[in-house]
Write a protein that holds these residues in place. Structure first.
Motif, PDB file in Angstrom:
ATOM      1  N   ILE A 293      -4.703 -38.360  89.676  1.00  0.00           N
ATOM      2  CA  ILE A 293      -3.503 -38.808  88.984  1.00  0.00           C
ATOM      3  C   ILE A 293      -3.077 -40.177  89.494  1.00  0.00           C
ATOM      4  CG2 ILE A 293      -1.831 -37.821  90.582  1.00  0.00           C
ATOM      5  CD1 ILE A 293      -0.240 -36.882  88.108  1.00  0.00           C
ATOM      6  N   THR A 294      -2.473 -40.965  88.620  1.00  0.00           N
ATOM      7  CA  THR A 294      -1.988 -42.297  88.979  1.00  0.00           C
ATOM      8  C   THR A 294      -0.472 -42.295  89.024  1.00  0.00           C
ATOM      9  OG1 THR A 294      -1.876 -43.054  86.675  1.00  0.00           O
ATOM     10  CG2 THR A 294      -3.984 -43.290  87.799  1.00  0.00           C
ATOM     11  N   GLY A 295       0.095 -43.460  89.343  1.00  0.00           N
ATOM     12  CA  GLY A 295       1.543 -43.573  89.382  1.00  0.00           C
ATOM     13  C   GLY A 295       2.194 -43.397  88.023  1.00  0.00           C
ATOM     14  N   ARG A 296       1.430 -43.568  86.943  1.00  0.00           N
ATOM     15  CA  ARG A 296       1.954 -43.359  85.591  1.00  0.00           C
ATOM     16  C   ARG A 296       1.865 -41.907  85.151  1.00  0.00           C
ATOM     17  NH1 ARG A 296      -1.426 -47.741  84.977  1.00  0.00           N
ATOM     18  NH2 ARG A 296      -2.933 -46.435  83.866  1.00  0.00           N
ATOM     19  N   GLY A 297       1.240 -41.061  85.982  1.00  0.00           N
ATOM     20  CA  GLY A 297       1.104 -39.664  85.622  1.00  0.00           C
ATOM     21  C   GLY A 297      -0.126 -39.359  84.803  1.00  0.00           C
ATOM     22  N   THR A 298      -1.014 -40.313  84.616  1.00  0.00           N
ATOM     23  CA  THR A 298      -2.229 -40.102  83.841  1.00  0.00           C
ATOM     24  C   THR A 298      -3.437 -40.058  84.772  1.00  0.00           C
ATOM     25  OG1 THR A 298      -2.446 -42.494  83.510  1.00  0.00           O
ATOM     26  CG2 THR A 298      -1.286 -41.239  81.812  1.00  0.00           C
ATOM     27  N   LEU A 299      -4.555 -39.551  84.267  1.00  0.00           N
ATOM     28  CA  LEU A 299      -5.781 -39.504  85.054  1.00  0.00           C
ATOM     29  C   LEU A 299      -6.437 -40.878  85.100  1.00  0.00           C
ATOM     30  CD1 LEU A 299      -7.497 -36.149  84.042  1.00  0.00           C
ATOM     31  CD2 LEU A 299      -6.412 -36.707  86.196  1.00  0.00           C
ATOM     32  N   HIS A 300      -6.944 -41.228  86.272  1.00  0.00           N
ATOM     33  CA  HIS A 300      -7.646 -42.505  86.424  1.00  0.00           C
ATOM     34  C   HIS A 300      -9.104 -42.300  86.018  1.00  0.00           C
ATOM     35  CE1 HIS A 300      -8.418 -46.508  87.796  1.00  0.00           C
ATOM     36  NE2 HIS A 300      -9.290 -46.107  88.722  1.00  0.00           N
ATOM     37  N   THR A 301      -9.370 -42.373  84.747  1.00  0.00           N
ATOM     38  CA  THR A 301     -10.712 -42.186  84.194  1.00  0.00           C
ATOM     39  C   THR A 301     -10.935 -43.219  83.099  1.00  0.00           C
ATOM     40  OG1 THR A 301      -9.827 -40.540  82.644  1.00  0.00           O
ATOM     41  CG2 THR A 301     -10.823 -39.715  84.688  1.00  0.00           C
ATOM     42  N   PRO A 302     -12.196 -43.563  82.822  1.00  0.00           N
ATOM     43  CA  PRO A 302     -12.458 -44.515  81.734  1.00  0.00           C
ATOM     44  C   PRO A 302     -12.196 -43.888  80.374  1.00  0.00           C
ATOM     45  CG  PRO A 302     -14.516 -43.660  82.628  1.00  0.00           C
ATOM     46  CD  PRO A 302     -13.422 -43.142  83.509  1.00  0.00           C
ATOM     47  N   LYS A 303     -11.944 -44.720  79.394  1.00  0.00           N
ATOM     48  CA  LYS A 303     -11.729 -44.237  78.039  1.00  0.00           C
ATOM     49  C   LYS A 303     -13.022 -43.650  77.477  1.00  0.00           C
ATOM     50  CE  LYS A 303      -8.100 -47.610  77.022  1.00  0.00           C
ATOM     51  NZ  LYS A 303      -7.682 -48.721  76.143  1.00  0.00           N
ATOM     52  N   PRO A 304     -12.929 -42.632  76.618  1.00  0.00           N
ATOM     53  CA  PRO A 304     -14.153 -42.029  76.051  1.00  0.00           C
ATOM     54  C   PRO A 304     -15.025 -43.037  75.320  1.00  0.00           C
ATOM     55  CG  PRO A 304     -12.235 -40.640  75.622  1.00  0.00           C
ATOM     56  CD  PRO A 304     -11.717 -41.913  76.200  1.00  0.00           C
ATOM     57  N   GLU A 305     -14.406 -43.986  74.596  1.00  0.00           N
ATOM     58  CA  GLU A 305     -15.210 -44.975  73.882  1.00  0.00           C
ATOM     59  C   GLU A 305     -15.953 -45.903  74.845  1.00  0.00           C
ATOM     60  OE1 GLU A 305     -10.752 -46.107  73.498  1.00  0.00           O
ATOM     61  OE2 GLU A 305     -12.043 -44.324  73.359  1.00  0.00           O
ATOM     62  N   THR A 306     -15.332 -46.202  76.010  1.00  0.00           N
ATOM     63  CA  THR A 306     -16.007 -47.024  77.018  1.00  0.00           C
ATOM     64  C   THR A 306     -17.200 -46.291  77.612  1.00  0.00           C
ATOM     65  OG1 THR A 306     -13.870 -48.044  77.558  1.00  0.00           O
ATOM     66  CG2 THR A 306     -15.667 -48.367  79.124  1.00  0.00           C
ATOM     67  N   VAL A 307     -17.024 -44.997  77.878  1.00  0.00           N
ATOM     68  CA  VAL A 307     -18.126 -44.191  78.411  1.00  0.00           C
ATOM     69  C   VAL A 307     -19.277 -44.156  77.422  1.00  0.00           C
ATOM     70  CG1 VAL A 307     -18.790 -41.879  79.143  1.00  0.00           C
ATOM     71  CG2 VAL A 307     -16.571 -42.791  79.808  1.00  0.00           C
ATOM     72  N   GLU A 308     -18.959 -44.039  76.146  1.00  0.00           N
ATOM     73  CA  GLU A 308     -19.996 -43.979  75.111  1.00  0.00           C
ATOM     74  C   GLU A 308     -20.759 -45.301  75.015  1.00  0.00           C
ATOM     75  OE1 GLU A 308     -20.371 -42.969  70.322  1.00  0.00           O
ATOM     76  OE2 GLU A 308     -18.436 -42.856  71.361  1.00  0.00           O
ATOM     77  N   VAL A 309     -20.049 -46.432  75.147  1.00  0.00           N
ATOM     78  CA  VAL A 309     -20.696 -47.738  75.036  1.00  0.00           C
ATOM     79  C   VAL A 309     -21.728 -47.940  76.133  1.00  0.00           C
ATOM     80  CG1 VAL A 309     -20.302 -50.228  75.270  1.00  0.00           C
ATOM     81  CG2 VAL A 309     -18.809 -48.864  73.804  1.00  0.00           C
ATOM     82  N   TYR A 310     -21.393 -47.538  77.366  1.00  0.00           N
ATOM     83  CA  TYR A 310     -22.264 -47.818  78.505  1.00  0.00           C
ATOM     84  C   TYR A 310     -23.083 -46.610  78.943  1.00  0.00           C
ATOM     85  CZ  TYR A 310     -19.430 -52.028  78.965  1.00  0.00           C
ATOM     86  OH  TYR A 310     -18.790 -53.226  78.733  1.00  0.00           O
ATOM     87  N   ALA A 311     -23.133 -45.540  78.155  1.00  0.00           N
ATOM     88  CA  ALA A 311     -23.837 -44.317  78.564  1.00  0.00           C
ATOM     89  C   ALA A 311     -25.325 -44.568  78.781  1.00  0.00           C
ATOM     90  CB  ALA A 311     -23.620 -43.219  77.525  1.00  0.00           C
ATOM     91  N   GLU A 312     -25.989 -45.213  77.815  1.00  0.00           N
ATOM     92  CA  GLU A 312     -27.428 -45.462  77.927  1.00  0.00           C
ATOM     93  C   GLU A 312     -27.736 -46.442  79.060  1.00  0.00           C
ATOM     94  OE1 GLU A 312     -31.184 -46.787  75.057  1.00  0.00           O
ATOM     95  OE2 GLU A 312     -29.132 -46.698  74.272  1.00  0.00           O
ATOM     96  N   ALA A 313     -26.921 -47.490  79.182  1.00  0.00           N
ATOM     97  CA  ALA A 313     -27.122 -48.463  80.261  1.00  0.00           C
ATOM     98  C   ALA A 313     -26.925 -47.805  81.623  1.00  0.00           C
ATOM     99  CB  ALA A 313     -26.152 -49.627  80.092  1.00  0.00           C
ATOM    100  N   LEU A 314     -25.945 -46.911  81.741  1.00  0.00           N
ATOM    101  CA  LEU A 314     -25.708 -46.216  83.009  1.00  0.00           C
ATOM    102  C   LEU A 314     -26.881 -45.301  83.357  1.00  0.00           C
ATOM    103  CD1 LEU A 314     -23.703 -45.603  85.314  1.00  0.00           C
ATOM    104  CD2 LEU A 314     -22.784 -43.767  83.900  1.00  0.00           C
TER     105      LEU A 314
END
Length: 426
Positions: A223-244
């Motif tokens: 969790i972050t100070g804003r109350g949200t999870l510190h994780t990448p956006k799903p669309e960002t994960v999808e863009v770099y999935a093959e490269a990763l």
């Protein structure tokens, strides 16, 4: 001795005033936000905000509903509760002070609001949200004085049932936000927020404490100070999935992977540094621990692509019989770069290939003896010259002569003795 007078002057520099003058005129004459003003004038938002707060604080206070002279502005602080805007605080400040005073104890909240030209519902919301202790004081004082109106207090049964599921969800999951809880339970976000502030203050306080602990401690999946999870956006994960996947399973460099997949080199590099720093450190052989800084300058490291580049040459070198320079030439490598890599990643092999001390205290490369062995035997037993031997065996005569004088001076004396004996015999 004449005292040196410093040329430094107090106050804002003329060039700073000239830089922010157009933005200051917009700030004083319009209701545009600081961000919009800075965008139009092409200046830094943080710099202009600091300039206003230091040199034109009276304008900032005026925007927040506090009118004062320029001289008095420095002593006035904008005090506010969490989630309360400064202008709202200034608007309800006098009415809330009246609610907390015994002089108005016989009036109810609506009557006090009308006295100050405010809406009673809004004043009550401000009291319940930011000043619950004032309401508790008024209830206690009015009951003691016999001024209790007998009206019911607390949450309504239907309201409690409406938000019960959302409240339980917020209690069970520390990572879910109020907006997400409202969407899942199909209730009003603003209504749920007010319900929590009015009737579940301990839950709100606990969530605020959790967020305060997480401020400036961004960890992946936490969790972050804003109350949200510190994780990448799903669309960002999808863009770099093959490269990763290629970065994790192959020794290819980041540049080659980005070029092959067709993604931004800078974007992919930032994605790795932000969300997969453990893979970057694993490639470079650097210890990594979540939440702690990484010392990138401690030791020069090579990635798997570099290791693969030198793998065949190292295997050939370990078989023996060849010098580092010859192996580097055979595989098209730069000799000095190859030696530097061996020194850092194959220290034992590098030591075996390096110079060794001899019995007479000198240093000699191990392969040199093998190279000059036969020529040395002929030099010691015949009168053939260094130049002739070097020409016969195909090596440099100067290097051969220096090697004899440096490593085997007794052979040089023996050769000279043979030459003298030959002259005497003639």
């Amino acid at each position: 001795m004449k005292e040196k007078i410093p040329n430094r002057t107090r106050g804002c520099k003329p060039e700073t005033e000239a830089k922010y003058r157009p933005a200051l005129e917009l700030y004083a004459a319009t209701d545009l936000s600081i961000a919009e003003i800075c965008r139009q004038c092409g200046i830094s938002t943080s710099g202009f905000s600091r300039y206003i707060g230091i040199y034109h604080r009276h304008l900032m206070l005026e925007r927040n509903g506090i009118k004062c002279d320029r001289e008095e502005a420095g002593d006035i602080k904008i005090s506010q509760r969490r989630g309360q805007c400064p202008e709202t605080h200034a608007k309800y400040k006098e009415a809330i002070a009246a609610c907390d005073s015994m002089d108005y104890i016989e009036y109810n909240v609506s009557q006090i609001a009308r006295e100050f030209g405010l809406d009673g519902t809004n004043l009550g919301r401000q009291l319940r949200t930011h000043y619950p202790e004032v309401l508790e004081f008024r209830e206690w004082a009015r009951q003691r004085l016999g001024l209790d109106d007998g009206l019911p207090r607390g949450t309504r049964p239907w309201c409690r049932e409406q938000y019960a599921e959302a409240v339980e969800l917020l209690r069970a999951d520390r990572y879910v936000t109020v907006q997400e809880a409202a969407d899942r339970c199909n209730v009003s976000y603003s209504g749920l927020e007010q319900h929590l502030i009015f009737y579940h203050k301990e839950l709100v306080d606990n969530r605020i404490k959790v967020r305060k602990k997480a401020v400036r401690q961004q960890r992946k999946g936490k969790i972050t100070g804003r109350g949200t999870l510190h994780t990448p956006k799903p669309e960002t994960v999808e863009v770099y999935a093959e490269a990763l996947h290629l970065y994790r399973t192959t020794p290819m460099s980041v540049r080659k992977i980005a070029k092959q997949i067709g993604v931004s080199l800078r974007g992919f590099y930032d994605y790795l540094q932000t969300w997969h720093k453990e893979l970057v450190c694993q490639r470079k052989g650097i210890p990594y621990e979540e939440g702690k800084p990484v010392d990138w300058s401690s030791v020069r490291r090579y990635n798997p692509a570099t290791a693969a580049k030198y793998a065949d040459a190292i295997a050939k070198l370990k078989k023996g019989g060849l010098t580092t320079a010859k192996v580097a030439a055979e595989f098209g490598l730069h000799p000095e770069c190859f030696r530097q890599y061996l020194k850092e990643h194959e220290p034992e092999l590098h030591a075996n290939l390096g110079m060794k001390k001899t019995e007479n205290g000198g240093v000699m490369a191990p392969h040199s003896m093998e190279k000059y062995k036969e020529a040395l035997h002929l030099y010691a037993t015949t009168t053939e010259s260094v130049k002739s031997l070097a020409r016969r065996f195909g090596f440099n005569d100067c290097s051969f002569g220096q090697f004899i004088r440096r490593q085997f001076p007794e052979l040089h004396e023996q050769h000279q003795k043979l030459l003298r004996q030959m002259k005497e015999a003639d």
